[in-house]
Design a protein around this motif. Structure first.
Motif, PDB file in Angstrom:
ATOM      1  N   LEU A 310       5.636 -58.891  55.129  1.00 52.27           N
ATOM      2  CA  LEU A 310       6.856 -58.614  55.887  1.00 52.27           C
ATOM      3  C   LEU A 310       8.093 -59.139  55.156  1.00 52.27           C
ATOM      4  O   LEU A 310       8.062 -60.222  54.557  1.00 52.27           O
ATOM      5  CB  LEU A 310       6.777 -59.264  57.271  1.00 52.27           C
ATOM      6  N   SER A 311       9.169 -58.389  55.248  1.00 54.50           N
ATOM      7  CA  SER A 311      10.422 -58.794  54.621  1.00 54.50           C
ATOM      8  C   SER A 311      11.152 -59.857  55.437  1.00 54.50           C
ATOM      9  O   SER A 311      12.019 -60.563  54.921  1.00 54.50           O
ATOM     10  CB  SER A 311      11.340 -57.580  54.474  1.00 54.50           C
ATOM     11  N   GLY A 312      10.817 -59.935  56.717  1.00 56.42           N
ATOM     12  CA  GLY A 312      11.541 -60.809  57.626  1.00 56.42           C
ATOM     13  C   GLY A 312      12.588 -60.069  58.431  1.00 56.42           C
ATOM     14  O   GLY A 312      13.116 -60.595  59.407  1.00 56.42           O
ATOM     15  N   THR A 313      12.903 -58.831  58.036  1.00 58.87           N
ATOM     16  CA  THR A 313      13.888 -58.021  58.749  1.00 58.87           C
ATOM     17  C   THR A 313      13.248 -57.402  59.985  1.00 58.87           C
ATOM     18  O   THR A 313      12.197 -56.763  59.894  1.00 58.87           O
ATOM     19  CB  THR A 313      14.432 -56.911  57.828  1.00 58.87           C
ATOM     20  N   ALA A 314      13.875 -57.612  61.148  1.00 55.94           N
ATOM     21  CA  ALA A 314      13.291 -57.142  62.406  1.00 55.94           C
ATOM     22  C   ALA A 314      14.398 -56.704  63.359  1.00 55.94           C
ATOM     23  O   ALA A 314      15.468 -57.328  63.407  1.00 55.94           O
ATOM     24  CB  ALA A 314      12.448 -58.237  63.040  1.00 55.94           C
ATOM     25  N   PHE A 315      14.122 -55.631  64.107  1.00 60.29           N
ATOM     26  CA  PHE A 315      15.094 -55.090  65.065  1.00 60.29           C
ATOM     27  C   PHE A 315      14.391 -54.671  66.343  1.00 60.29           C
ATOM     28  O   PHE A 315      13.256 -54.218  66.319  1.00 60.29           O
ATOM     29  CB  PHE A 315      15.777 -53.833  64.513  1.00 60.29           C
ATOM     30  N   SER A 316      15.117 -54.762  67.440  1.00 60.12           N
ATOM     31  CA  SER A 316      14.698 -54.113  68.680  1.00 60.12           C
ATOM     32  C   SER A 316      15.773 -54.257  69.743  1.00 60.12           C
ATOM     33  O   SER A 316      16.166 -55.388  70.072  1.00 60.12           O
ATOM     34  CB  SER A 316      13.396 -54.697  69.235  1.00 60.12           C
ATOM     35  N   PRO A 317      16.258 -53.144  70.281  1.00 58.60           N
ATOM     36  CA  PRO A 317      17.215 -53.240  71.389  1.00 58.60           C
ATOM     37  C   PRO A 317      16.547 -53.667  72.686  1.00 58.60           C
ATOM     38  O   PRO A 317      17.226 -53.846  73.695  1.00 58.60           O
ATOM     39  CB  PRO A 317      17.773 -51.822  71.485  1.00 58.60           C
ATOM     40  N   TYR A 318      15.232 -53.845  72.653  1.00 60.90           N
ATOM     41  CA  TYR A 318      14.484 -54.237  73.845  1.00 60.90           C
ATOM     42  C   TYR A 318      14.087 -55.708  73.828  1.00 60.90           C
ATOM     43  O   TYR A 318      13.543 -56.205  74.804  1.00 60.90           O
ATOM     44  CB  TYR A 318      13.224 -53.372  73.979  1.00 60.90           C
ATOM     45  N   GLU A 319      14.342 -56.370  72.718  1.00 58.94           N
ATOM     46  CA  GLU A 319      13.956 -57.773  72.582  1.00 58.94           C
ATOM     47  C   GLU A 319      15.124 -58.707  72.898  1.00 58.94           C
ATOM     48  O   GLU A 319      16.294 -58.353  72.694  1.00 58.94           O
ATOM     49  CB  GLU A 319      13.460 -58.058  71.166  1.00 58.94           C
ATOM     50  N   LEU A 320      14.790 -59.912  73.356  1.00 55.06           N
ATOM     51  CA  LEU A 320      15.805 -60.925  73.598  1.00 55.06           C
ATOM     52  C   LEU A 320      16.578 -61.211  72.307  1.00 55.06           C
ATOM     53  O   LEU A 320      17.814 -61.250  72.299  1.00 55.06           O
ATOM     54  CB  LEU A 320      15.137 -62.201  74.110  1.00 55.06           C
ATOM     55  N   SER A 321      15.845 -61.405  71.219  1.00 50.08           N
ATOM     56  CA  SER A 321      16.475 -61.510  69.903  1.00 50.08           C
ATOM     57  C   SER A 321      16.495 -60.107  69.297  1.00 50.08           C
ATOM     58  O   SER A 321      15.479 -59.608  68.832  1.00 50.08           O
ATOM     59  CB  SER A 321      15.696 -62.467  68.991  1.00 50.08           C
ATOM     60  N   HIS A 322      17.663 -59.483  69.354  1.00 48.56           N
ATOM     61  CA  HIS A 322      17.739 -58.061  68.998  1.00 48.56           C
ATOM     62  C   HIS A 322      17.611 -57.794  67.501  1.00 48.56           C
ATOM     63  O   HIS A 322      17.370 -56.668  67.092  1.00 48.56           O
ATOM     64  CB  HIS A 322      19.052 -57.462  69.517  1.00 48.56           C
ATOM     65  N   GLU A 323      17.785 -58.834  66.691  1.00 48.47           N
ATOM     66  CA  GLU A 323      17.582 -58.696  65.240  1.00 48.47           C
ATOM     67  C   GLU A 323      17.272 -60.065  64.665  1.00 48.47           C
ATOM     68  O   GLU A 323      17.653 -61.102  65.219  1.00 48.47           O
ATOM     69  CB  GLU A 323      18.814 -58.089  64.556  1.00 48.47           C
ATOM     70  N   ALA A 324      16.560 -60.076  63.537  1.00 57.24           N
ATOM     71  CA  ALA A 324      16.205 -61.322  62.870  1.00 57.24           C
ATOM     72  C   ALA A 324      15.953 -61.031  61.397  1.00 57.24           C
ATOM     73  O   ALA A 324      15.612 -59.892  61.020  1.00 57.24           O
ATOM     74  CB  ALA A 324      14.972 -61.958  63.510  1.00 57.24           C
ATOM     75  N   TYR A 325      16.125 -62.076  60.553  1.00 55.99           N
ATOM     76  CA  TYR A 325      16.028 -61.893  59.104  1.00 55.99           C
ATOM     77  C   TYR A 325      15.433 -63.131  58.445  1.00 55.99           C
ATOM     78  O   TYR A 325      15.489 -64.235  59.002  1.00 55.99           O
ATOM     79  CB  TYR A 325      17.425 -61.639  58.497  1.00 55.99           C
ATOM     80  N   ASP A 326      14.913 -62.934  57.254  1.00 55.26           N
ATOM     81  CA  ASP A 326      14.534 -64.042  56.386  1.00 55.26           C
ATOM     82  C   ASP A 326      15.822 -64.698  55.905  1.00 55.26           C
ATOM     83  O   ASP A 326      16.643 -64.074  55.237  1.00 55.26           O
ATOM     84  CB  ASP A 326      13.721 -63.509  55.192  1.00 55.26           C
TER      85      ASP A 326
END
Length: 452
Positions: A310-326
Protein backbone atom coordinates in the motif's frame (compact mmCIF):
# COMPACT_ATOMS: atom_id res chain seq x y z
CA UNK A 1 5.95 51.37 27.38
CA UNK A 2 8.71 51.17 24.75
CA UNK A 3 8.21 53.37 21.66
CA UNK A 4 9.90 52.78 18.30
CA UNK A 5 9.48 54.20 14.82
CA UNK A 6 9.64 52.23 11.58
CA UNK A 7 8.50 52.76 8.00
CA UNK A 8 6.17 49.76 8.10
CA UNK A 9 4.53 47.91 10.99
CA UNK A 10 3.60 44.30 10.16
CA UNK A 11 1.12 42.42 12.32
CA UNK A 12 1.72 38.68 12.08
CA UNK A 13 4.94 36.67 11.69
CA UNK A 14 3.66 33.99 9.35
CA UNK A 15 4.86 33.40 5.80
CA UNK A 16 2.99 36.45 4.46
CA UNK A 17 4.20 38.92 7.05
CA UNK A 18 7.80 37.75 7.06
CA UNK A 19 7.93 37.70 3.25
CA UNK A 20 6.61 41.25 3.17
CA UNK A 21 9.11 42.34 5.82
CA UNK A 22 12.06 40.92 3.91
CA UNK A 23 10.90 42.46 0.63
CA UNK A 24 10.48 45.86 2.30
CA UNK A 25 13.93 45.67 3.88
CA UNK A 26 15.43 44.88 0.46
CA UNK A 27 13.77 48.07 -0.83
CA UNK A 28 15.40 50.10 1.95
CA UNK A 29 12.41 50.48 4.25
CA UNK A 30 12.56 49.77 7.97
CA UNK A 31 10.12 47.32 9.53
CA UNK A 32 8.80 45.97 12.80
CA UNK A 33 6.98 42.62 12.86
CA UNK A 34 4.60 42.12 15.79
CA UNK A 35 3.55 38.55 16.56
CA UNK A 36 0.97 37.58 19.18
CA UNK A 37 2.35 34.06 19.63
CA UNK A 38 5.60 33.03 21.29
CA UNK A 39 6.86 31.69 17.96
CA UNK A 40 6.95 32.64 14.29
CA UNK A 41 5.22 30.69 11.54
CA UNK A 42 1.48 31.22 12.06
CA UNK A 43 -0.24 28.17 10.57
CA UNK A 44 3.18 26.59 9.91
CA UNK A 45 4.38 24.77 12.98
CA UNK A 46 6.81 21.88 13.30
CA UNK A 47 7.17 20.40 16.76
CA UNK A 48 8.49 17.27 18.49
CA UNK A 49 5.70 15.32 20.20
CA UNK A 50 6.71 12.31 22.31
CA UNK A 51 9.96 12.07 20.37
CA UNK A 52 8.36 12.34 16.91
CA UNK A 53 8.77 15.34 14.63
CA UNK A 54 5.31 16.35 13.44
CA UNK A 55 4.23 19.08 11.05
CA UNK A 56 1.25 20.32 13.01
CA UNK A 57 0.26 22.84 10.35
CA UNK A 58 0.87 23.20 6.61
CA UNK A 59 3.48 20.98 5.04
CA UNK A 60 3.12 20.19 1.31
CA UNK A 61 4.60 21.75 -1.81
CA UNK A 62 2.92 21.21 -5.19
CA UNK A 63 4.47 21.75 -8.65
CA UNK A 64 2.39 24.85 -9.44
CA UNK A 65 3.45 26.73 -6.30
CA UNK A 66 6.16 28.83 -7.90
CA UNK A 67 6.42 31.41 -5.13
CA UNK A 68 6.93 28.77 -2.45
CA UNK A 69 9.31 26.73 -4.60
CA UNK A 70 11.42 29.85 -5.26
CA UNK A 71 11.50 30.71 -1.56
CA UNK A 72 12.42 27.17 -0.49
CA UNK A 73 15.28 27.13 -2.99
CA UNK A 74 16.48 30.63 -2.08
CA UNK A 75 16.59 29.64 1.60
CA UNK A 76 18.68 26.58 0.75
CA UNK A 77 16.11 24.04 1.92
CA UNK A 78 15.74 20.54 0.49
CA UNK A 79 12.53 18.76 -0.46
CA UNK A 80 11.57 15.10 -0.74
CA UNK A 81 8.66 13.36 -2.44
CA UNK A 82 5.72 11.94 -0.53
CA UNK A 83 5.81 8.13 -0.52
CA UNK A 84 3.32 6.85 -3.10
CA UNK A 85 4.50 3.42 -4.28
CA UNK A 86 1.86 0.70 -4.25
CA UNK A 87 -1.93 0.63 -4.18
CA UNK A 88 -4.29 3.31 -2.88
CA UNK A 89 -7.36 2.37 -0.85
CA UNK A 90 -11.00 3.40 -1.32
CA UNK A 91 -13.87 2.49 1.02
CA UNK A 92 -17.25 2.45 -0.69
CA UNK A 93 -20.76 3.18 0.63
CA UNK A 94 -21.19 -0.45 1.72
CA UNK A 95 -17.95 -0.38 3.74
CA UNK A 96 -16.14 -2.61 1.24
CA UNK A 97 -12.41 -1.92 0.91
CA UNK A 98 -11.03 -1.57 -2.62
CA UNK A 99 -7.38 -1.34 -3.64
CA UNK A 100 -6.64 0.64 -6.77
CA UNK A 101 -4.03 2.51 -8.76
CA UNK A 102 -4.43 5.67 -10.81
CA UNK A 103 -6.58 8.73 -10.17
CA UNK A 104 -10.10 7.33 -10.56
CA UNK A 105 -11.75 5.73 -7.55
CA UNK A 106 -12.85 2.09 -8.05
CA UNK A 107 -16.56 2.81 -8.46
CA UNK A 108 -19.23 1.31 -10.72
CA UNK A 109 -18.75 2.06 -14.45
CA UNK A 110 -21.76 4.40 -14.56
CA UNK A 111 -20.53 6.31 -11.52
CA UNK A 112 -17.06 6.53 -13.07
CA UNK A 113 -18.59 7.94 -16.26
CA UNK A 114 -20.51 10.61 -14.31
CA UNK A 115 -17.44 11.61 -12.30
CA UNK A 116 -15.38 11.93 -15.49
CA UNK A 117 -18.05 13.99 -17.26
CA UNK A 118 -18.62 16.41 -14.38
CA UNK A 119 -14.86 16.73 -13.81
CA UNK A 120 -14.44 17.69 -17.47
CA UNK A 121 -17.22 20.28 -17.14
CA UNK A 122 -15.63 21.68 -13.98
CA UNK A 123 -12.23 21.92 -15.65
CA UNK A 124 -13.83 23.95 -18.43
CA UNK A 125 -15.55 26.27 -15.97
CA UNK A 126 -12.38 26.67 -13.90
CA UNK A 127 -10.39 27.55 -17.04
CA UNK A 128 -12.64 30.61 -17.41
CA UNK A 129 -11.99 31.79 -13.83
CA UNK A 130 -9.23 34.25 -12.98
CA UNK A 131 -8.26 33.14 -9.46
CA UNK A 132 -7.26 36.70 -8.60
CA UNK A 133 -10.64 38.07 -9.74
CA UNK A 134 -13.29 35.29 -9.81
CA UNK A 135 -16.03 37.86 -9.23
CA UNK A 136 -15.42 39.28 -12.73
CA UNK A 137 -16.76 36.17 -14.51
CA UNK A 138 -20.03 36.83 -16.35
CA UNK A 139 -21.77 34.13 -14.29
CA UNK A 140 -20.15 34.99 -10.95
CA UNK A 141 -23.36 36.19 -9.32
CA UNK A 142 -25.26 33.12 -10.55
CA UNK A 143 -22.53 30.72 -9.42
CA UNK A 144 -22.28 32.45 -6.03
CA UNK A 145 -26.01 31.99 -5.39
CA UNK A 146 -26.07 28.18 -5.54
CA UNK A 147 -24.37 25.86 -3.09
CA UNK A 148 -21.65 23.49 -4.20
CA UNK A 149 -23.78 20.53 -3.13
CA UNK A 150 -26.92 21.77 -4.91
CA UNK A 151 -25.07 22.39 -8.16
CA UNK A 152 -23.56 18.90 -8.15
CA UNK A 153 -26.95 17.34 -7.48
CA UNK A 154 -28.32 19.25 -10.45
CA UNK A 155 -25.77 17.44 -12.60
CA UNK A 156 -26.57 13.89 -11.42
CA UNK A 157 -28.67 11.86 -8.99
CA UNK A 158 -25.75 9.45 -8.45
CA UNK A 159 -25.04 10.06 -4.75
CA UNK A 160 -21.65 8.31 -4.74
CA UNK A 161 -20.53 10.44 -7.69
CA UNK A 162 -21.67 13.60 -5.91
CA UNK A 163 -19.87 12.68 -2.69
CA UNK A 164 -16.61 11.91 -4.50
CA UNK A 165 -16.79 15.08 -6.58
CA UNK A 166 -17.75 17.25 -3.64
CA UNK A 167 -15.14 16.35 -1.06
CA UNK A 168 -12.12 17.79 -2.93
CA UNK A 169 -13.23 21.36 -2.25
CA UNK A 170 -15.48 20.54 0.71
CA UNK A 171 -14.03 18.23 3.35
CA UNK A 172 -10.53 18.27 1.87
CA UNK A 173 -9.86 21.98 1.25
CA UNK A 174 -12.46 24.48 2.46
CA UNK A 175 -13.27 22.08 5.35
CA UNK A 176 -16.90 23.14 5.49
CA UNK A 177 -20.09 21.21 4.69
CA UNK A 178 -20.78 21.37 0.95
CA UNK A 179 -24.12 23.09 1.54
CA UNK A 180 -22.36 25.97 3.33
CA UNK A 181 -20.43 27.55 0.44
CA UNK A 182 -21.11 28.42 -3.17
CA UNK A 183 -20.20 26.94 -6.51
CA UNK A 184 -18.12 30.07 -7.18
CA UNK A 185 -16.14 29.56 -3.98
CA UNK A 186 -15.49 25.97 -5.04
CA UNK A 187 -14.37 27.07 -8.50
CA UNK A 188 -11.97 29.59 -6.94
CA UNK A 189 -10.48 26.80 -4.81
CA UNK A 190 -9.89 24.74 -7.96
CA UNK A 191 -8.66 27.70 -10.01
CA UNK A 192 -6.08 28.46 -7.32
CA UNK A 193 -4.49 25.07 -8.14
CA UNK A 194 -4.78 25.48 -11.91
CA UNK A 195 -7.71 23.12 -12.50
CA UNK A 196 -10.24 20.94 -10.73
CA UNK A 197 -8.29 17.91 -11.96
CA UNK A 198 -5.17 19.20 -10.22
CA UNK A 199 -7.08 19.64 -6.99
CA UNK A 200 -8.34 16.06 -6.93
CA UNK A 201 -4.95 14.61 -7.91
CA UNK A 202 -3.19 13.81 -4.62
CA UNK A 203 0.07 13.14 -6.44
CA UNK A 204 -0.05 16.73 -7.70
CA UNK A 205 -1.44 18.75 -4.81
CA UNK A 206 0.46 16.78 -2.13
CA UNK A 207 3.68 16.31 -4.03
CA UNK A 208 6.69 17.16 -1.85
CA UNK A 209 7.67 18.09 1.69
CA UNK A 210 10.58 20.09 3.08
CA UNK A 211 13.27 18.11 4.89
CA UNK A 212 12.98 19.14 8.53
CA UNK A 213 9.55 20.71 8.14
CA UNK A 214 7.97 23.61 6.27
CA UNK A 215 8.10 25.91 9.31
CA UNK A 216 11.75 26.39 8.42
CA UNK A 217 10.58 28.87 5.77
CA UNK A 218 9.27 31.44 8.27
CA UNK A 219 12.01 30.58 10.79
CA UNK A 220 14.75 31.39 8.28
CA UNK A 221 12.94 34.49 7.01
CA UNK A 222 12.65 35.70 10.61
CA UNK A 223 16.36 35.08 11.23
CA UNK A 224 17.16 37.63 8.54
CA UNK A 225 15.09 40.24 10.36
CA UNK A 226 16.74 39.73 13.74
CA UNK A 227 15.45 42.06 16.46
CA UNK A 228 12.83 43.53 14.14
CA UNK A 229 10.61 40.53 14.98
CA UNK A 230 8.81 40.98 18.31
CA UNK A 231 7.10 37.93 19.81
CA UNK A 232 4.36 37.83 22.47
CA UNK A 233 3.00 41.14 21.19
CA UNK A 234 -0.73 40.90 20.44
CA UNK A 235 -1.82 44.19 18.92
CA UNK A 236 -4.54 45.95 20.89
CA UNK A 237 -4.97 49.26 19.03
CA UNK A 238 -4.20 50.55 15.54
CA UNK A 239 -4.62 54.29 15.02
CA UNK A 240 -4.47 55.37 11.39
CA UNK A 241 -4.83 58.41 9.20
CA UNK A 242 -3.09 60.50 6.56
CA UNK A 243 -0.07 60.83 8.82
CA UNK A 244 0.50 57.10 9.10
CA UNK A 245 -0.17 54.54 11.83
CA UNK A 246 0.40 54.00 15.52
CA UNK A 247 0.23 50.38 16.60
CA UNK A 248 0.04 49.52 20.30
CA UNK A 249 0.56 46.26 22.19
CA UNK A 250 0.60 45.82 25.97
CA UNK A 251 4.18 47.07 26.25
CA UNK A 252 5.20 48.40 22.84
CA UNK A 253 4.15 51.30 20.63
CA UNK A 254 5.29 51.40 17.01
CA UNK A 255 4.79 54.44 14.80
CA UNK A 256 5.03 54.01 11.06
CA UNK A 257 4.00 55.27 7.67
CA UNK A 258 2.19 52.04 6.75
CA UNK A 259 0.84 48.88 8.35
CA UNK A 260 0.27 45.38 6.99
CA UNK A 261 -2.22 43.06 8.66
CA UNK A 262 -0.66 39.69 7.83
CA UNK A 263 -2.90 37.30 9.73
CA UNK A 264 -6.20 35.53 9.26
CA UNK A 265 -9.03 38.04 8.66
CA UNK A 266 -11.18 36.44 11.35
CA UNK A 267 -8.78 38.07 13.84
CA UNK A 268 -9.20 41.67 12.64
CA UNK A 269 -11.86 42.20 15.28
CA UNK A 270 -9.27 41.57 18.01
CA UNK A 271 -7.79 44.97 17.14
CA UNK A 272 -9.42 48.30 18.04
CA UNK A 273 -9.10 50.55 15.00
CA UNK A 274 -9.09 54.32 15.54
CA UNK A 275 -10.98 55.52 13.60
CA UNK A 276 -13.03 52.40 12.86
CA UNK A 277 -12.47 50.67 9.54
CA UNK A 278 -14.94 51.68 6.79
CA UNK A 279 -18.39 50.08 6.77
CA UNK A 280 -17.49 48.03 3.69
CA UNK A 281 -14.63 46.35 5.54
CA UNK A 282 -16.79 45.62 8.57
CA UNK A 283 -19.40 43.95 6.38
CA UNK A 284 -16.82 42.02 4.37
CA UNK A 285 -15.16 40.54 7.44
CA UNK A 286 -18.48 39.33 8.84
CA UNK A 287 -18.98 37.19 5.73
CA UNK A 288 -15.65 35.36 6.06
CA UNK A 289 -15.22 32.39 8.37
CA UNK A 290 -12.70 29.64 9.01
CA UNK A 291 -13.28 26.01 8.18
CA UNK A 292 -12.39 23.30 10.64
CA UNK A 293 -10.33 20.14 10.28
CA UNK A 294 -8.53 17.83 12.69
CA UNK A 295 -5.15 16.76 11.34
CA UNK A 296 -4.36 13.37 12.89
CA UNK A 297 -0.77 12.16 13.26
CA UNK A 298 -0.20 8.46 13.98
CA UNK A 299 3.40 7.23 14.23
CA UNK A 300 4.28 3.50 14.12
CA UNK A 301 7.46 1.53 14.68
CA UNK A 302 7.56 0.77 10.96
CA UNK A 303 5.51 1.80 7.90
CA UNK A 304 3.65 -1.52 8.01
CA UNK A 305 1.30 -0.63 5.15
CA UNK A 306 4.21 -0.65 2.69
CA UNK A 307 4.75 -4.36 3.44
CA UNK A 308 1.17 -4.90 2.28
CA UNK A 309 1.89 -3.15 -1.02
CA UNK A 310 0.00 0.00 0.00
CA UNK A 311 1.12 3.54 -0.77
CA UNK A 312 -0.61 4.91 2.31
CA UNK A 313 -2.96 7.01 0.17
CA UNK A 314 -6.59 6.43 1.18
CA UNK A 315 -9.94 8.09 0.46
CA UNK A 316 -13.58 7.70 1.35
CA UNK A 317 -16.44 10.19 1.62
CA UNK A 318 -18.07 7.62 3.91
CA UNK A 319 -15.28 7.39 6.47
CA UNK A 320 -14.73 9.55 9.54
CA UNK A 321 -11.21 10.18 8.25
CA UNK A 322 -12.07 11.10 4.68
CA UNK A 323 -8.45 10.91 3.48
CA UNK A 324 -5.09 9.73 4.79
CA UNK A 325 -1.50 9.51 3.53
CA UNK A 326 1.94 8.16 4.28
CA UNK A 327 3.54 11.08 6.09
CA UNK A 328 6.80 9.43 7.17
CA UNK A 329 9.66 11.84 7.74
CA UNK A 330 12.73 11.92 5.53
CA UNK A 331 15.28 9.39 6.78
CA UNK A 332 13.05 8.11 9.60
CA UNK A 333 12.70 4.33 9.95
CA UNK A 334 9.35 4.75 11.66
CA UNK A 335 6.17 5.15 9.65
CA UNK A 336 3.76 8.03 10.04
CA UNK A 337 0.20 8.26 8.78
CA UNK A 338 -1.63 11.55 8.57
CA UNK A 339 -5.42 11.54 8.41
CA UNK A 340 -8.03 14.28 8.27
CA UNK A 341 -11.44 14.68 9.88
CA UNK A 342 -13.30 17.83 8.88
CA UNK A 343 -16.39 20.04 9.12
CA UNK A 344 -19.37 18.45 10.90
CA UNK A 345 -17.48 15.24 11.68
CA UNK A 346 -14.78 17.25 13.44
CA UNK A 347 -17.37 19.20 15.42
CA UNK A 348 -19.06 15.98 16.50
CA UNK A 349 -15.80 14.39 17.63
CA UNK A 350 -15.12 17.20 20.06
CA UNK A 351 -18.26 16.34 21.98
CA UNK A 352 -16.43 13.13 22.97
CA UNK A 353 -13.63 12.53 25.45
CA UNK A 354 -10.06 12.50 24.15
CA UNK A 355 -9.91 8.70 24.49
CA UNK A 356 -13.20 8.17 22.67
CA UNK A 357 -12.11 10.54 19.93
CA UNK A 358 -8.81 8.71 19.47
CA UNK A 359 -10.58 5.35 19.38
CA UNK A 360 -13.04 6.50 16.71
CA UNK A 361 -10.33 8.01 14.52
CA UNK A 362 -8.00 5.01 14.72
CA UNK A 363 -10.94 2.72 13.98
CA UNK A 364 -11.52 4.69 10.78
CA UNK A 365 -7.84 4.48 9.81
CA UNK A 366 -7.94 0.71 10.43
CA UNK A 367 -10.60 0.38 7.73
CA UNK A 368 -7.96 1.53 5.26
CA UNK A 369 -4.80 -0.09 6.64
CA UNK A 370 -5.86 -2.97 8.88
CA UNK A 371 -5.85 -3.59 12.63
CA UNK A 372 -2.21 -2.48 13.00
CA UNK A 373 -3.39 1.12 12.50
CA UNK A 374 -5.05 1.01 15.93
CA UNK A 375 -1.73 0.84 17.79
CA UNK A 376 0.49 3.85 17.07
CA UNK A 377 3.44 4.59 19.35
CA UNK A 378 2.73 8.33 19.04
CA UNK A 379 -0.69 9.87 18.47
CA UNK A 380 -1.48 13.59 18.13
CA UNK A 381 -4.39 15.71 16.93
CA UNK A 382 -3.76 19.17 15.45
CA UNK A 383 -6.71 21.22 16.67
CA UNK A 384 -6.35 24.67 15.13
CA UNK A 385 -9.90 25.55 16.10
CA UNK A 386 -8.76 25.97 19.71
CA UNK A 387 -5.73 28.11 18.78
CA UNK A 388 -6.30 31.61 20.17
CA UNK A 389 -4.57 33.31 17.23
CA UNK A 390 -5.93 31.11 14.42
CA UNK A 391 -9.41 29.81 15.32
CA UNK A 392 -9.88 27.27 12.55
CA UNK A 393 -8.25 25.54 9.61
CA UNK A 394 -7.15 25.62 7.00
CA UNK A 395 -8.26 29.10 6.05
CA UNK A 396 -11.16 31.51 5.69
CA UNK A 397 -13.74 31.41 2.92
CA UNK A 398 -16.88 33.38 2.15
CA UNK A 399 -20.42 32.40 3.03
CA UNK A 400 -23.06 32.13 0.32
CA UNK A 401 -22.94 35.15 -1.98
CA UNK A 402 -20.03 36.73 -0.14
CA UNK A 403 -17.28 36.14 -2.70
CA UNK A 404 -19.09 37.93 -5.52
CA UNK A 405 -20.34 40.67 -3.21
CA UNK A 406 -17.20 41.51 -1.27
CA UNK A 407 -14.32 39.84 -3.11
CA UNK A 408 -13.25 43.00 -4.98
CA UNK A 409 -12.54 44.71 -1.63
CA UNK A 410 -10.64 41.82 -0.05
CA UNK A 411 -7.11 43.03 -0.84
CA UNK A 412 -7.81 46.76 -1.18
CA UNK A 413 -5.76 48.95 1.15
CA UNK A 414 -7.58 51.20 3.64
CA UNK A 415 -5.53 54.35 3.82
CA UNK A 416 -2.08 53.30 5.09
CA UNK A 417 -3.34 49.82 6.09
CA UNK A 418 -2.58 46.94 3.72
CA UNK A 419 -3.67 43.29 3.98
CA UNK A 420 -1.76 40.07 3.22
CA UNK A 421 -2.42 36.43 4.02
CA UNK A 422 -3.14 33.14 2.25
CA UNK A 423 -6.87 33.57 2.91
CA UNK A 424 -7.06 36.35 0.32
CA UNK A 425 -4.78 34.87 -2.34
CA UNK A 426 -5.84 33.88 -5.85
CA UNK A 427 -3.16 31.48 -7.05
CA UNK A 428 -2.08 29.55 -3.97
CA UNK A 429 -5.27 30.34 -2.10
CA UNK A 430 -5.16 28.82 1.41
CA UNK A 431 -1.57 27.64 0.89
CA UNK A 432 1.85 28.94 1.92
CA UNK A 433 2.44 29.76 -1.74
CA UNK A 434 -0.50 32.17 -1.60
CA UNK A 435 0.78 33.71 1.64
CA UNK A 436 4.14 34.43 0.00
CA UNK A 437 2.43 35.91 -3.06
CA UNK A 438 0.29 38.19 -0.88
CA UNK A 439 3.31 39.25 1.17
CA UNK A 440 5.13 40.22 -2.00
CA UNK A 441 2.08 42.08 -3.32
CA UNK A 442 1.58 44.12 -0.15
CA UNK A 443 5.28 44.98 -0.01
CA UNK A 444 5.38 46.12 -3.64
CA UNK A 445 2.28 48.26 -3.13
CA UNK A 446 3.86 49.97 -0.13
CA UNK A 447 7.20 50.49 -1.90
CA UNK A 448 5.34 52.14 -4.77
CA UNK A 449 3.28 54.32 -2.41
CA UNK A 450 6.36 55.33 -0.41
CA UNK A 451 7.99 56.69 -3.55
CA UNK A 452 4.95 58.62 -4.76
Amino acid sequence: MVEITRDVVIVGAGAAGLTAANELRKAGLSVAVLEARDRVGGRLWTDVIDGAMLEIGGQWVSPDQDALIETVAELGLETFSRYREGDSVYVGPDGAVHRFTGEMFPVAPETERVIAEVTSLLDQMVSEIDPDRPWEHAKAAEWDAITWDAWLREQTDDDEAVRNLAFATGSAMLTKPTHAFSLLQSLLMAASAGSYSNLVDADFILDKRVVGGLQQVPLLLAERLGDDVHLNQPVRTLEWGDGGVTVTTDDLTVRGRFAILAHAPVLYNRISFVPALPRRQHQLHQHLSMGFVIKVHAVYETPFWREKGLSGTAFSPYELSHEAYDNSNHGDERGTLVGFVSDQNADDLFTLSAEERKERILESLSHYYGEEAKNPVVYYESDWGSEEWTRGAYAASFDMGGLHRYGPDLREAVGPIHFACSDMAGAGYQHVDGAIRMGRLAASSIVEASRA
